[in-house]
Design a protein around this motif. Structure first.
Motif, PDB file in Angstrom:
ATOM      1  N   LEU A  53      28.502  31.142   9.555  1.00 12.18           N
ATOM      2  CA  LEU A  53      28.738  29.558   9.200  1.00 12.18           C
ATOM      3  C   LEU A  53      27.122  29.451   8.849  1.00 12.18           C
ATOM      4  O   LEU A  53      26.789  28.109   8.205  1.00 12.18           O
ATOM      5  CB  LEU A  53      28.997  28.667  10.274  1.00 12.18           C
ATOM      6  N   ALA A  54      26.150  30.458   9.342  1.00  8.76           N
ATOM      7  CA  ALA A  54      24.694  29.842   8.974  1.00  8.76           C
ATOM      8  C   ALA A  54      24.501  30.365   7.422  1.00  8.76           C
ATOM      9  O   ALA A  54      24.989  31.184   6.916  1.00  8.76           O
ATOM     10  CB  ALA A  54      23.917  30.612   9.854  1.00  8.76           C
ATOM     11  N   PRO A  82      26.142  19.555   6.820  1.00  9.88           N
ATOM     12  CA  PRO A  82      26.467  20.193   5.538  1.00  9.88           C
ATOM     13  C   PRO A  82      25.840  21.407   5.874  1.00  9.88           C
ATOM     14  O   PRO A  82      26.445  22.647   4.942  1.00  9.88           O
ATOM     15  CB  PRO A  82      25.395  19.210   4.392  1.00  9.88           C
ATOM     16  N   SER A  83      25.014  21.813   6.687  1.00  7.81           N
ATOM     17  CA  SER A  83      24.418  23.316   6.593  1.00  7.81           C
ATOM     18  C   SER A  83      23.961  23.620   7.911  1.00  7.81           C
ATOM     19  O   SER A  83      23.541  22.742   8.730  1.00  7.81           O
ATOM     20  CB  SER A  83      23.309  23.014   5.791  1.00  7.81           C
ATOM     21  N   LEU A  84      23.963  24.782   8.392  1.00  6.99           N
ATOM     22  CA  LEU A  84      23.404  25.466   9.667  1.00  6.99           C
ATOM     23  C   LEU A  84      22.264  26.441   9.222  1.00  6.99           C
ATOM     24  O   LEU A  84      22.516  27.401   8.257  1.00  6.99           O
ATOM     25  CB  LEU A  84      24.586  26.207  10.269  1.00  6.99           C
ATOM     26  N   ARG A  85      21.219  26.462  10.142  1.00  2.84           N
ATOM     27  CA  ARG A  85      20.144  27.147   9.816  1.00  2.84           C
ATOM     28  C   ARG A  85      19.369  27.708  11.226  1.00  2.84           C
ATOM     29  O   ARG A  85      19.109  26.746  11.845  1.00  2.84           O
ATOM     30  CB  ARG A  85      19.006  26.479   8.890  1.00  2.84           C
ATOM     31  N   ALA A  86      19.404  29.001  11.473  1.00  7.70           N
ATOM     32  CA  ALA A  86      18.802  29.444  12.439  1.00  7.70           C
ATOM     33  C   ALA A  86      17.277  29.602  12.481  1.00  7.70           C
ATOM     34  O   ALA A  86      16.708  29.730  11.372  1.00  7.70           O
ATOM     35  CB  ALA A  86      19.593  30.953  12.797  1.00  7.70           C
ATOM     36  N   ILE A 112      22.066  39.480  12.236  1.00  9.36           N
ATOM     37  CA  ILE A 112      23.304  39.246  11.380  1.00  9.36           C
ATOM     38  C   ILE A 112      22.834  38.511  10.278  1.00  9.36           C
ATOM     39  O   ILE A 112      21.982  37.400  10.228  1.00  9.36           O
ATOM     40  CB  ILE A 112      24.284  38.510  12.010  1.00  9.36           C
ATOM     41  N   ASP A 113      23.053  38.979   8.875  1.00 11.63           N
ATOM     42  CA  ASP A 113      22.573  38.225   7.578  1.00 11.63           C
ATOM     43  C   ASP A 113      23.729  38.020   6.640  1.00 11.63           C
ATOM     44  O   ASP A 113      24.290  38.850   6.005  1.00 11.63           O
ATOM     45  CB  ASP A 113      21.369  39.052   6.964  1.00 11.63           C
ATOM     46  N   PRO A 114      24.130  36.653   6.921  1.00 15.86           N
ATOM     47  CA  PRO A 114      25.224  36.164   6.387  1.00 15.86           C
ATOM     48  C   PRO A 114      25.020  35.685   4.847  1.00 15.86           C
ATOM     49  O   PRO A 114      25.633  34.707   4.090  1.00 15.86           O
ATOM     50  CB  PRO A 114      25.862  35.134   7.015  1.00 15.86           C
ATOM     51  N   LEU A 144      25.069  26.776  18.163  1.00 14.37           N
ATOM     52  CA  LEU A 144      25.562  25.838  16.729  1.00 14.37           C
ATOM     53  C   LEU A 144      24.423  24.887  16.874  1.00 14.37           C
ATOM     54  O   LEU A 144      23.843  24.421  15.761  1.00 14.37           O
ATOM     55  CB  LEU A 144      26.816  25.613  16.860  1.00 14.37           C
ATOM     56  N   ASN A 145      24.148  24.245  18.101  1.00 14.60           N
ATOM     57  CA  ASN A 145      23.359  23.052  17.900  1.00 14.60           C
ATOM     58  C   ASN A 145      21.845  23.423  17.562  1.00 14.60           C
ATOM     59  O   ASN A 145      21.274  22.581  16.937  1.00 14.60           O
ATOM     60  CB  ASN A 145      23.457  22.263  19.396  1.00 14.60           C
ATOM     61  N   ASN A 146      21.709  24.596  18.315  1.00 16.28           N
ATOM     62  CA  ASN A 146      20.172  24.985  17.899  1.00 16.28           C
ATOM     63  C   ASN A 146      19.840  25.499  16.298  1.00 16.28           C
ATOM     64  O   ASN A 146      19.106  25.447  15.688  1.00 16.28           O
ATOM     65  CB  ASN A 146      19.835  26.319  18.584  1.00 16.28           C
ATOM     66  N   MET A 147      20.907  25.423  15.501  1.00 20.53           N
ATOM     67  CA  MET A 147      21.312  25.597  14.253  1.00 20.53           C
ATOM     68  C   MET A 147      21.173  24.349  13.378  1.00 20.53           C
ATOM     69  O   MET A 147      21.363  24.282  12.279  1.00 20.53           O
ATOM     70  CB  MET A 147      22.016  26.679  13.589  1.00 20.53           C
ATOM     71  N   GLY A 148      21.510  23.096  14.148  1.00 14.22           N
ATOM     72  CA  GLY A 148      21.616  21.829  13.320  1.00 14.22           C
ATOM     73  C   GLY A 148      22.784  21.208  13.599  1.00 14.22           C
ATOM     74  O   GLY A 148      23.182  20.347  13.099  1.00 14.22           O
TER      75      GLY A 148
END
Length: 426
Positions: free
Chosen positions: A34-35, A221-225, A73-75, A200-204
């Motif tokens: 999802l990231a 709209p977006s998740l970023r690690a 992991i690189d999605p 998930l929360n740590n990614m926004g």
């Protein structure tokens, strides 16, 4: 397929360090797709389920690298593709790709997942949640096809009919990028769910209520690690080693434990008469000999975990009197019983699927089979207790859930080895 060989009747001692939680890891890996950035996970257990999930990621053009407990992991170049059915069918946690792919692409095609055969584990609550979020679900000969219309997923009230860890997690994964607010009622409360939500929360993500029975999700709209996520310690692995230490230990310290995650299990050990010295992040188990029988009943967290009813069973054989195990989660989770009987255990299942256990003075090593992960764990403990040599076939089922088990047991002075089972090569 491998077989595990155990030369038993040896007292164990020393220290063992618990790895990251399998039940967190196998959900967080699918969640990583999802990231919109690479994701790094620390304290990842080196188990077969992780390697099978990496194979599934590869089919989607998602690169992954696993070194010294760190999984990257690189999605960012993910593509839709048919997922490898062999890997999908090897572990039940592959069903988390349903929610993750639905959240990422608004559609998913996944073969019906496999994993441990421990009785009916339907995914009807997962499907109910996806439909509430606006998805259409079709089952075509074991392949689940999920899609949404042009408007995509939308927030919804989801009422789970039963407390389900899998359905709770899949609902979160599908809803985290949905438009609007989703509320999951009768949600599971396991520590692994809190771990996944923290990731998930740590990614926004905007998720509140994890650890309670109501989880509220506002879609983003977006998740970023931006940081490495460290997996919580595995409470099931910890419980397994606690049972082992009480059964065959001459003093074993178990490190990297969150005792609060094991309160119901520890309470049952204490009721049996097991002596424990509990510290902030470790538990020391001295030698234990005088134990009494107890009744064990599995219930959703924070109750006694179904994944620990099998690992505690060999220890109950040492107890005076009769013990009873009732698994209300998976009543058919009894694969270990016939294997322990072969070793001489006084154990049986009655017509109500209750496991009845009586004191057994002597176990004898036999050729037995690990029908699934936790049954295999019970058989390992029984093999360590037994006189003679125990050979456990289908040991890959044990390796699916227990990080570096051969190395950890060897460090405790166990005489154990892993070998290819030539019979399985044909």
């Amino acid at each position: 397929m491998n077989k595990m060989i155990i030369h038993g009747n040896t007292r164990l001692s020393g220290e063992v360090t618990i790895g990251g939680a399998k039940n967190s890891t196998v959900a967080i890996i699918p969640a990583a797709i999802l990231a919109d950035t690479p994701v790094q996970l620390d304290m990842v257990p080196d188990i077969l389920d992780v390697h099978n999930l990496m194979l599934i990621l590869k089919r989607m053009n998602v690169t992954s690298e696993f070194v010294d407990g760190v999984l990257t992991i690189d999605p960012t170049h993910i593509i839709e593709g048919n997922l490898p059915s062999k890997a999908i069918k090897s572990l039940r946690a592959s069903y988390y790709f349903m929610g993750a792919l639905l959240g990422r692409f608004h559609r998913a095609v996944v073969s019906f997942p496999g994993g441990d055969n421990i009785g009916p584990r339907p995914i009807d609550q997962h499907i109910k949640a996806f439909k509430a979020l606006g998805a259409k679900v079709e089952d075509e000969h074991g392949t689940v096809k999920i899609s949404t219309g042009e408007d995509g997923l939308h927030g919804a009230n989801i009422f789970l009919d039963v407390v389900s860890v899998g359905a709770t997690i899949n609902s979160v994964l599908a809803a985290v990028k949905a438009d609007g607010v989703t509320v999951i009622h009768n949600a599971a409360r396991e520590p692994e769910i809190i771990d996944i939500v923290t990731f998930l929360n740590n990614m926004g993500a905007k998720i509140r209520g994890a650890g309670t029975n109501v989880i509220r999700i506002t879609g983003v709209p977006s998740l970023r690690a931006t940081n490495t996520h460290t997996i919580i310690p595995d409470r099931i692995e910890a419980g397994t080693y606690l049972s082992m230490a009480a059964a065959v230990g001459d003093g074993i310290k178990i490190n990297n434990v969150i005792p609060e995650h094991l309160e119901s299990f520890i309470a049952k050990l204490t009721e049996m008469g097991v002596k424990l010295n509990i510290a902030e992040d470790s538990i020391y188990v001295p030698r234990n000999d005088d134990l009494k029988g107890v009744s064990v009943k599995t219930t959703p967290y924070p109750g006694f975990a179904t994944d620990l009813q099998q690992p505690i069973t060999p220890l109950l054989l040492k107890a005076q009197g009769e013990s009873i195990v009732i698994d209300t989660i998976y009543p058919k989770r009894i694969k270990h019983v016939i294997q322990l009987k072969k070793m001489g255990a006084n154990i049986r299942v009655d017509d109500r699927n209750r496991i009845l256990i009586k004191h057994t003075d002597h176990l004898t090593g036999q050729h037995i089979e690990a029908g699934e992960i936790r049954a295999g764990a019970a058989e390992v403990i029984a093999g360590l207790m037994a006189h003679g040599t125990t050979v456990i076939s289908k040991a890959n089922n044990i390796l699916r859930g227990y990080d570096n088990i051969i190395g950890k047991l060897t460090n405790l002075n166990a005489k154990v080895e892993l070998m290819n089972d030539d019979k399985d090569k044909s």
